[in-house]
Design an enzyme around this catalytic site. Sequence first.
Site, mmCIF file in Angstrom:
data_model
loop_
_atom_site.group_PDB
_atom_site.id
_atom_site.type_symbol
_atom_site.label_atom_id
_atom_site.label_comp_id
_atom_site.label_asym_id
_atom_site.label_seq_id
_atom_site.Cartn_x
_atom_site.Cartn_y
_atom_site.Cartn_z
ATOM 1 N N GLU A 213 0.968 -1.061 0.187
ATOM 2 C CA GLU A 213 0.226 0.301 0.129
ATOM 3 C C GLU A 213 0.829 1.326 0.223
ATOM 4 O OE1 GLU A 213 -2.358 3.385 2.079
ATOM 5 O OE2 GLU A 213 -0.712 2.010 2.889
ATOM 6 N N ASP A 236 -7.387 2.317 7.532
ATOM 7 C CA ASP A 236 -5.809 2.195 7.248
ATOM 8 C C ASP A 236 -5.727 2.853 8.851
ATOM 9 O OD1 ASP A 236 -3.728 3.157 6.624
ATOM 10 O OD2 ASP A 236 -3.843 2.921 4.314
#
Length: 356
Positions: A213, A236
């Site tokens: 990511e 997140d």
Amino acid sequence: MPNSYTPPPFLVDLLQARSPTGAEFEAQVVVDRYVRPAADQYEKDALGNRIATLNPAGNPCLLLAGHMDELGLIIKFVDKDGFLYFDTLGGHDRGVISGRRVNILTKDGIVKGVTGKRAIHLMNQKEREALPEVHQIWIDIGAKSRKDAMKRVRLGDPAVYDVGFELLYGSVGAARAFDNKTGCFVVCETLRRLSERRKKLKAKIVSVATTQEEIGTRGAITAGYSVNPDIAIAVDVSHATDCPDSDHKRFGEYKLGGGPILARGPNINPLVFDRLVECADKNKIPYQIETESMPTGTDARALQMARSGVATGLVGIPLRYMHTPGEVVDLEDIEKCVRLLEAFALSLKPGEKMHF
């Protein structure tokens, strides 16, 4: 003073795992150990994602994504005296790289090192005020020469800061990689808990511990394509702005301990957002709302655009000092995120797509 708060062992093991982006091996082992036994189906892919499925015949398909990679360094050059130079993996604050102990991940195990630069005493005033460029910092592994260093490391070996997890006070802790071992834990733990309530599920639930990511949501791109979900939620970290010099007019107001941060904006499906709010209210889970005017820098940006499009939400975990070796989180916020996703998954009706 003793601390009575007990953090989840799964989360602690993830935080201790060294998983620089592109070399997430230690975190993968942790996810395998904790998640595989709870899943009806479990697989890995060519990018290293870990994909766990619950209730595979269910409809709709809900994908929960949290990335397990972290910031790191990658060795690019070794000079004649055995000092190692590197590039960064992910977006580092250059001001905090030097003077750190690091673990270099090699084929023969961990090599210890220290990031170094010229001492402040040996700089003039202009040099002291300047932020060092990455190529002006090196890693010292105590080698006598390039030949000596190359016996222990290879070009391309990754490294992470040698900083562990610890509780500061109560449920507030510090770690080098809350970004985003916390999100990875949330999606995996949600599936683990739902496995005990699978008879109540109408939806197919897929939790994905994604990779890479930090360099472009790359694991989420392939997972979004292969899973082909109807609905997706990325988890997140998000900035807690309750620390000195945060301008709320610029960055919004978000507090540690204030509960999940629910994103709202073009990257977010409005029906998914509304359902998250409804589930939070129904279960008395406090939450905060963050506006995102552009595609976010999270897995949500990739998941929303997978195949013909996915109804996507984004849940943030409040975090201070992002992308430093000393990130700070309230672990109670993590627990609230798990409870929220569990409620969201159980709320889904047969065939519900959340198109608008």
